[in-house]
Write a protein that holds these residues in place. Sequence first.
Motif, mmCIF file in Angstrom:
data_model
loop_
_atom_site.group_PDB
_atom_site.id
_atom_site.type_symbol
_atom_site.label_atom_id
_atom_site.label_comp_id
_atom_site.label_asym_id
_atom_site.label_seq_id
_atom_site.Cartn_x
_atom_site.Cartn_y
_atom_site.Cartn_z
ATOM 1 N N GLN A 106 0.798 -1.320 -0.010
ATOM 2 C CA GLN A 106 -0.041 -0.142 -0.168
ATOM 3 C C GLN A 106 1.076 1.150 -0.042
ATOM 4 N N GLU A 129 -0.449 6.388 -13.814
ATOM 5 C CA GLU A 129 -0.889 4.994 -13.456
ATOM 6 C C GLU A 129 -0.115 4.331 -12.564
ATOM 7 N N GLU A 166 1.615 4.718 0.483
ATOM 8 C CA GLU A 166 1.085 5.881 0.983
ATOM 9 C C GLU A 166 1.382 7.372 0.833
ATOM 10 N N SER A 167 2.713 7.566 0.166
ATOM 11 C CA SER A 167 2.978 8.799 -0.562
ATOM 12 C C SER A 167 3.991 8.525 -1.351
ATOM 13 N N SER A 199 -1.910 -1.168 -3.857
ATOM 14 C CA SER A 199 -3.270 -0.050 -3.620
ATOM 15 C C SER A 199 -2.454 1.314 -3.094
ATOM 16 N N THR A 200 -3.044 2.358 -3.592
ATOM 17 C CA THR A 200 -2.430 3.646 -3.266
ATOM 18 C C THR A 200 -3.461 4.713 -2.585
ATOM 19 N N ASP A 201 -2.836 5.446 -1.910
ATOM 20 C CA ASP A 201 -3.851 6.590 -1.621
ATOM 21 C C ASP A 201 -4.582 7.680 -2.394
ATOM 22 N N GLU A 202 -5.707 7.960 -2.272
ATOM 23 C CA GLU A 202 -6.369 8.665 -3.329
ATOM 24 C C GLU A 202 -5.624 10.161 -3.266
ATOM 25 N N HIS A 203 -5.271 10.480 -2.134
ATOM 26 C CA HIS A 203 -4.750 11.875 -2.174
ATOM 27 C C HIS A 203 -3.303 11.959 -2.493
ATOM 28 N N SER A 210 -0.424 13.432 -4.512
ATOM 29 C CA SER A 210 -0.140 14.351 -5.777
ATOM 30 C C SER A 210 1.056 15.034 -5.566
ATOM 31 N N GLU A 216 -4.761 -6.479 -7.667
ATOM 32 C CA GLU A 216 -5.313 -5.661 -6.587
ATOM 33 C C GLU A 216 -4.250 -5.901 -5.306
#
Length: 426
Positions: free
Chosen positions: A107, A255, A109-110, A241-245, A247, A238
């Motif tokens: 996963q 992608e 995080e940033s 996974s990544t954090d939606e925020h 940037s 699957e």
Amino acid sequence: MAVIKTRSFCTDYCFWFTWLTYYWVCLFCSVIQSYIMFLYCPIVKNLWVAHNIKPSTQNKCMLVHLKLDSTKVKPVKSEQLLRIEDHDFAMRPGFGGSPIPVGIDVQVESIDSISEVDMDFTMTLYLRHYWKDERLSFPSTRNRSMTFDGRLIKKIWVPDIFFVHSKRSFIHDTTMENVMLRVYPDGNVLFSLRITVSAMCFMDFSRFPLDTQNCSLELESYAYNEEDLMLYWKHGNESLSTDEHISLSQFFIEEFGASSGLAFYSSTGWYNRLFINFALRRHIFFFVLQSYFPSMLMVMLSWVSFWIDRRAVPARVSLGKPSSEDILLCLWSVQPLKRRDPSKGMPSMCLFILSRKLEECSHASMRGRAPSITKLETTRIKRKRSLRGNVGRIILQNNHVIDTYSRIIFPTVYIVFNLFYWGLYI
């Protein structure tokens, strides 16, 4: 008097005999009760084992004061429950048999930073390992797992996953080391940790600043090749996974993808390797405001000299010279890198502008020298009948025609160049 003394002695003898009999009866009952509680009450048994208490007559008072409080009961050590001391965890599970499957789940995080100078990126992620070690199985009536922190990791076998092409990495340790180990009764193990890693990313700046960079973070076992350890994504695509925020200031994250492959080393063999792939597309808006838009304005501003009277030499030269200096300043401002110049993606545009301004200055200086030609020089030019002299004289006599054609040719060529440039790089 003798009768009175004999009566007192009998009374005392009966009293002491009765009291001692009662004492021994109570003591016998206490011992029996203690043995019964030791055999049928596991909490009291754990208390005696923890405090090294033996069910004897000397400890009957201590037994009364010990309360059956589960919060004060010292539990059985995890090493004893998992039977860690009974096995050699220096060897992998199932040594000598088929390779042990180790599933990976990540996963992100940033993405903390992207460095074009060092050609690397920094990422913070949660890395989870899944495998089964029957040596860690334990009996459980409720089928509940046990969770531990990093202190148990050094006593058991864990996969030796490392990041290929990494420069720096560390496990977060605030306030404690961010490591979690969860063991299930059937021997399944979940090992999770929070890591920040800086890894290499081979970047191509040939299309800067309209470039797209493809980077990847690669995971691999350091010691165990494919004959001992099979590394795979736990849940397929699957598993990543990544954090939606997430940037970045200069890039769009287009992608994220997960893939797998094999890596070969001549001395040790084939190894399973997992890839975390992601594409970064640079923000163009910043460079449009900083470089493209000012350059276009300077080029268009230079066209104004075609509408100025050809005899106004100072005005035409003063219009062209600042524009050339501004373009050179623009070229200097778009070179933020030291080791590799990313402005190689747009040298054609800058060279076109620069050559256009130099040509304009040369024409302006030539026009400025035309009125100062002496009569002797004019006579000498007329006497020359060579082709070069004729062409030069025609240009000097018809310089207003050059301005007329330049008003159409230069904007047209510049528009065609922009159509070709933006169509090629976008």
